[in-house]
Design a protein around this motif. Structure first.
Motif, PDB file in Angstrom:
ATOM      1  N   LEU A 104       0.859  -1.191   0.000  1.00  0.00           N
ATOM      2  CA  LEU A 104       0.000   0.000   0.000  1.00  0.00           C
ATOM      3  C   LEU A 104       0.893   1.239   0.000  1.00  0.00           C
ATOM      4  O   LEU A 104       1.532   1.541   1.011  1.00  0.00           O
ATOM      5  N   LEU A 154      -1.289  -1.772  -4.429  1.00  0.00           N
ATOM      6  CA  LEU A 154      -2.601  -1.121  -4.370  1.00  0.00           C
ATOM      7  C   LEU A 154      -2.497   0.322  -4.871  1.00  0.00           C
ATOM      8  O   LEU A 154      -1.397   0.869  -4.963  1.00  0.00           O
ATOM      9  N   PRO A 155      -3.641   0.959  -5.154  1.00  0.00           N
ATOM     10  CA  PRO A 155      -3.604   2.408  -5.378  1.00  0.00           C
ATOM     11  C   PRO A 155      -3.047   3.110  -4.125  1.00  0.00           C
ATOM     12  O   PRO A 155      -3.159   2.569  -3.021  1.00  0.00           O
ATOM     13  N   HIS A 156      -2.463   4.283  -4.287  1.00  0.00           N
ATOM     14  CA  HIS A 156      -1.966   5.039  -3.134  1.00  0.00           C
ATOM     15  C   HIS A 156      -3.128   5.430  -2.223  1.00  0.00           C
ATOM     16  O   HIS A 156      -4.269   5.577  -2.685  1.00  0.00           O
ATOM     17  N   ILE A 157      -2.825   5.625  -0.951  1.00  0.00           N
ATOM     18  CA  ILE A 157      -3.886   5.834   0.058  1.00  0.00           C
ATOM     19  C   ILE A 157      -4.775   7.040  -0.276  1.00  0.00           C
ATOM     20  O   ILE A 157      -5.982   7.039  -0.022  1.00  0.00           O
ATOM     21  N   GLY A 158      -4.179   8.068  -0.878  1.00  0.00           N
ATOM     22  CA  GLY A 158      -4.947   9.278  -1.204  1.00  0.00           C
ATOM     23  C   GLY A 158      -6.003   9.055  -2.272  1.00  0.00           C
ATOM     24  O   GLY A 158      -6.878   9.897  -2.473  1.00  0.00           O
ATOM     25  N   ALA A 159      -5.941   7.927  -2.964  1.00  0.00           N
ATOM     26  CA  ALA A 159      -6.905   7.657  -4.036  1.00  0.00           C
ATOM     27  C   ALA A 159      -8.206   7.075  -3.490  1.00  0.00           C
ATOM     28  O   ALA A 159      -9.179   6.945  -4.234  1.00  0.00           O
ATOM     29  N   PHE A 160      -8.223   6.725  -2.208  1.00  0.00           N
ATOM     30  CA  PHE A 160      -9.425   6.107  -1.652  1.00  0.00           C
ATOM     31  C   PHE A 160     -10.404   7.183  -1.186  1.00  0.00           C
ATOM     32  O   PHE A 160     -10.014   8.141  -0.499  1.00  0.00           O
TER      33      PHE A 160
END
Lengths: 120, 120
Positions: free
Chosen positions: A68, A101-107
Motif C-alpha cells: 500500500l 494497491l492504489p496510493h492511500i490518497g486515491a481512496f
C-alpha cells in the motif's frame, strides 16, 4: 503467508518515521485475518527500505505481499519509484507475488477523514 | 467568513496536483456549514502557493482560515515549513486568525482508511 507492506516516503526526522511505526501497530490490531502481518518500509531517508522488507518477507517464506503506497497523491514516488523497487525485488523472486494497491490518497474514504479533521 | 485551506506538498506531475483539486471539490460537497469554502494550496512545485491563497482569502474579507496540513507524517514540511508560511502572512494581517490543525496523518481515522484500502 500473505503480508501487508505500507510503503511510506521516510523523513530525516526520526519522530516522523516513528509515528508511522505506531500507526502500523494500530493497523495491525484492526487488520483481521486477511494478512499474517503488516510492516512499514521507507522509500528514502529512513530504514528499513522497501527492498529489504520485501526480501525479509520472502526469505521467511511469505508467498504474497500487498503493497500500500502511503502517499496522498500520485507523484513520481507512486508512479515510478515504488513500482521500480517492486520489480527489482521480483527479479530475484520469480515465484512470489506482489500486488501494489492504489496510493492511500486515491481512496474516497479520505474525503471523510478531511471533513472530520476540519471539525477538530 | 471562515475558510478551510488544505495545504499539500505539490508535485512536478500536474495530474497529481489536479487529483488534489478533485479531492477538494468532493470535500466541498461534504463540508456543511462550518466553512464558507475550501481550497487547496501547495508548499512547493505547484501553484497556487499557501501564501497567495491566504492573501487572497484575507483580501476577500475572510476573517479566519483553518489550515489542514495534508501530509501523512510530521516531517520538516509540517513542523517547520507550513508554520513559517503562516507566520509570514500573519505579519501582514495582524487582525486575522489562522488556525493550523494537526496533519491529516495524525488523525486516528487513517487507521480505518488503511484497513479498508488493504481489503481493496
Amino acid at each position: 503467508m500473505r503480508q501487508l507492506l505500507i510503503a511510506a516516503h521516510g523523513s530525516r526526522r526520526e519522530s516522523s518515521n516513528d509515528e508511522l511505526k505506531v500507526l502500523v501497530s494500530k493497523v495491525s490490531l484492526e487488520l483481521g485475518m486477511a494478512f499474517d502481518g503488516v510492516q512499514v518500509a521507507f522509500l528514502e531517508l529512513a530504514s528499513p527500505s522497501i527492498e529489504s522488507v520485501l526480501n525479509d518477507f520472502f526469505n521467511a517464506d511469505t508467498k504474497e505481499v500487498v503493497v500500500l503506497p502511503y502517499f496522498l497523491s500520485a507523484g513520481n514516488h507512486v508512479v515510478m519509484d515504488i513500482p521500480q523497487e517492486v520489480e527489482k525485488v521480483l527479479c530475484h523472486w520469480p515465484d512470489k507475488k506482489i500486488t501494489v494497491l492504489p496510493h492511500i490518497g486515491a481512496f474516497d474514504a479520505m474525503v471523510s477523514v478531511i471533513v472530520e479533521a476540519s471539525q477538530h
